[in-house]
Write a protein that holds these residues in place. Structure first.
Motif, short mmCIF file in Angstrom:
data_model
loop_
_atom_site.label_atom_id
_atom_site.label_comp_id
_atom_site.label_asym_id
_atom_site.label_seq_id
_atom_site.Cartn_x
_atom_site.Cartn_y
_atom_site.Cartn_z
N VAL A 1 48.37 39.88 46.92
CA VAL A 1 47.97 40.46 45.69
C VAL A 1 49.06 40.47 44.64
O VAL A 1 48.81 40.11 43.47
CB VAL A 1 47.95 42.04 45.93
N VAL A 2 50.39 40.61 45.08
CA VAL A 2 51.61 40.13 44.06
C VAL A 2 51.35 38.82 43.47
O VAL A 2 51.43 38.63 42.27
CB VAL A 2 53.02 40.62 45.00
N GLU A 3 51.23 37.73 44.23
CA GLU A 3 51.05 36.48 43.72
C GLU A 3 50.12 36.29 42.91
O GLU A 3 50.04 35.71 41.90
CB GLU A 3 51.19 35.42 45.00
N HIS A 4 48.95 36.82 43.17
CA HIS A 4 47.58 36.49 42.44
C HIS A 4 47.76 37.48 40.99
O HIS A 4 47.59 36.78 39.99
CB HIS A 4 46.33 36.98 43.13
N LEU A 5 48.31 38.63 41.12
CA LEU A 5 48.42 39.30 39.85
C LEU A 5 49.63 38.69 38.94
O LEU A 5 49.69 38.73 37.78
CB LEU A 5 48.55 40.64 40.05
N ALA A 6 50.59 38.28 39.61
CA ALA A 6 51.74 37.70 38.73
C ALA A 6 51.09 36.56 38.18
O ALA A 6 51.55 36.33 36.69
CB ALA A 6 52.66 37.30 39.59
N ALA A 7 50.35 35.90 38.79
CA ALA A 7 49.58 34.49 38.00
C ALA A 7 48.83 34.82 36.79
O ALA A 7 48.65 34.09 35.98
CB ALA A 7 48.88 33.79 39.16
N GLU A 8 48.25 36.19 37.03
CA GLU A 8 47.60 36.65 35.89
C GLU A 8 48.04 37.29 34.78
O GLU A 8 47.56 37.82 33.66
CB GLU A 8 46.24 37.54 36.31
N GLY A 9 49.56 37.37 34.99
CA GLY A 9 50.27 37.91 33.78
C GLY A 9 50.52 39.23 33.91
O GLY A 9 51.22 39.91 33.09
N ALA A 10 50.20 40.11 35.01
CA ALA A 10 50.66 41.37 35.21
C ALA A 10 52.06 41.70 35.35
O ALA A 10 52.71 40.66 35.67
CB ALA A 10 50.07 41.89 36.55
N ARG A 11 52.43 42.81 34.83
CA ARG A 11 53.83 43.49 35.10
C ARG A 11 53.44 44.18 36.57
O ARG A 11 52.95 44.77 36.58
CB ARG A 11 54.35 44.21 34.24
N ALA B 1 59.44 32.15 37.45
CA ALA B 1 60.49 32.83 36.42
C ALA B 1 59.79 33.26 35.51
O ALA B 1 58.75 32.89 35.05
CB ALA B 1 61.41 31.74 35.96
N GLY B 2 59.85 34.46 34.92
CA GLY B 2 59.29 35.21 33.70
C GLY B 2 58.36 36.29 34.17
O GLY B 2 58.07 37.00 33.34
N VAL B 3 58.07 36.42 35.46
CA VAL B 3 57.21 37.53 35.89
C VAL B 3 58.03 38.64 35.85
O VAL B 3 59.23 38.86 36.24
CB VAL B 3 56.78 37.29 37.38
N GLU B 4 57.62 39.92 35.02
CA GLU B 4 58.24 41.04 35.15
C GLU B 4 57.92 41.85 36.31
O GLU B 4 57.00 42.17 36.65
CB GLU B 4 57.88 41.81 33.73
N VAL B 5 59.03 42.31 37.18
CA VAL B 5 58.95 42.96 38.35
C VAL B 5 60.07 44.04 38.40
O VAL B 5 61.30 43.79 38.23
CB VAL B 5 58.95 41.77 39.45
N LEU B 6 59.58 45.18 39.03
CA LEU B 6 60.47 46.14 39.43
C LEU B 6 60.45 46.27 40.93
O LEU B 6 59.21 46.55 41.36
CB LEU B 6 60.01 47.45 38.65
N LYS B 7 61.40 45.88 41.53
CA LYS B 7 61.54 46.11 43.00
C LYS B 7 61.92 47.54 43.11
O LYS B 7 62.56 48.31 42.72
CB LYS B 7 62.58 45.23 43.62
N VAL B 8 61.13 48.16 44.36
CA VAL B 8 61.35 49.36 44.67
C VAL B 8 61.17 49.39 46.18
O VAL B 8 60.17 49.61 46.79
CB VAL B 8 60.22 50.50 44.07
N PRO B 9 62.43 49.33 46.81
CA PRO B 9 62.49 49.08 48.31
C PRO B 9 62.82 50.53 49.12
O PRO B 9 63.13 51.33 48.51
CB PRO B 9 63.73 48.34 48.48
N GLY B 10 62.62 50.66 50.41
CA GLY B 10 62.92 51.53 51.26
C GLY B 10 62.14 52.87 50.90
O GLY B 10 62.44 53.98 51.23
N ILE B 11 60.83 52.94 50.54
CA ILE B 11 60.25 54.02 50.11
C ILE B 11 59.10 54.35 51.26
O ILE B 11 58.34 53.38 51.87
CB ILE B 11 59.04 53.67 48.76
N ASP B 12 59.29 55.58 51.66
CA ASP B 12 58.29 56.01 52.73
C ASP B 12 57.15 56.66 52.04
O ASP B 12 57.24 57.63 51.44
CB ASP B 12 59.09 57.22 53.72
N LEU B 13 56.15 55.90 52.11
CA LEU B 13 54.87 56.51 51.30
C LEU B 13 54.27 57.87 51.87
O LEU B 13 53.24 58.26 51.01
CB LEU B 13 53.93 55.56 51.11
N ALA B 14 54.78 58.11 52.93
CA ALA B 14 54.19 59.53 53.88
C ALA B 14 55.00 60.66 52.84
O ALA B 14 54.46 61.79 53.18
CB ALA B 14 54.25 59.53 55.19
N ASP B 15 55.94 60.40 52.33
CA ASP B 15 56.80 61.34 51.68
C ASP B 15 56.47 61.54 50.20
O ASP B 15 56.45 60.41 49.42
CB ASP B 15 58.18 60.98 51.79
#
Length: 234
Positions: A19-29, A49-63
């Motif tokens: 999903v990330v790779e496909h959306l990046a190719a379509e220009g999503a942030r 290069a040039g893809v705008e990405v915010l990395k959010v590691p270590g997140i417990d989605l049950a919280d």
């Protein structure tokens, strides 16, 4: 896709990465949420290069608090979130017996609670904007369980009912919510665990990513509350 801001949970998994790779190719942030920092670094590091990405590691989605923190980080970076693609989940089989109760609790937390928490966290931002797209990954057993699937099927049925409720509650805000019901996804793990299976009709993660891209597009505004099969090539 343009400059749409899309949060992808489970970004380091097989489907999340597609999903990330496909959306990046379509220009999503992209706001890439992943519990495993190493997996997240690998996915983001492989993007052009040039893809705008915010990395959010270590997140417990049950919280819920952790989910809200991830949303605040996205708002601080991009001003809001236009779409959520939640690929987090797990699968286990087990009979209905005394020992299976722990599996029931684990899968409800892993599949259903995570979907609820991240949805509850992103919806306020989408409502303020008067626009949003939410896509969860469910599964066909959510429609009808088989033997040794009680916990898994119940957890995915909960994701489907959650999706329907979000859709019904947010029409006036121009927020859609849909879930995808994949067949067997063609991953290295599934090939290793089922070495004798016929993989010809298995679903490539990239094919699901294309369906996700449509569901979060402006063109899909009339599609909401749906459970969309993606069970393989006919």
């Amino acid at each position: 896709m343009g400059t749409k801001v899309v949060m992808v949970t489970g970004a380091g998994g097989n489907l999340g990465r597609a999903v990330v790779e496909h959306l990046a190719a379509e220009g999503a942030r992209l706001v890439c949420v992943e519990r495993n920092p190493q997996s997240l670094d690998e996915v983001v590091g492989a993007l052009p290069a040039g893809v705008e990405v915010l990395k959010v590691p270590g997140i417990d989605l049950a919280d819920l608090g952790a989910c809200q923190s991830a949303v605040r980080l996205a708002e601080d970076r991009f001003g809001g979130i236009n779409a959520l693609v939640n690929t987090v989940g797990g699968f286990k089989m087990g009979s209905v017996d005394e020992a299976g109760l722990a599996q029931w609790d684990a899968l409800l937390a892993m599949n259903a609670r995570t979907a609820y928490a991240i949805s509850a966290a992103v919806l306020p931002s989408m409502r303020r904007a008067g626009y949003g797209r939410i896509v969860h990954i469910a599964a066909a057993p959510g429609l009808k369980s088989g033997a040794k699937q009680a916990a898994y099927a119940a957890s995915k049925a909960a994701v489907m009912r959650l999706t329907e409720a979000i859709a019904a509650e947010n029409r006036a805000h121009r927020i859609t919510a849909n879930c995808i019901l994949p067949g067997t996804i063609d991953t290295p793990q599934n090939r290793a665990s089922m070495p004798d299976a016929n993989t010809e009709t298995w679903v490539p993660p990239a094919a699901i990513a294309k369906l996700v891209a449509f569901l979060i597009s402006d063109d899909a505004g009339v599609v909401t509350g749906g459970a969309i099969p993606a069970t393989g090539f006919a």
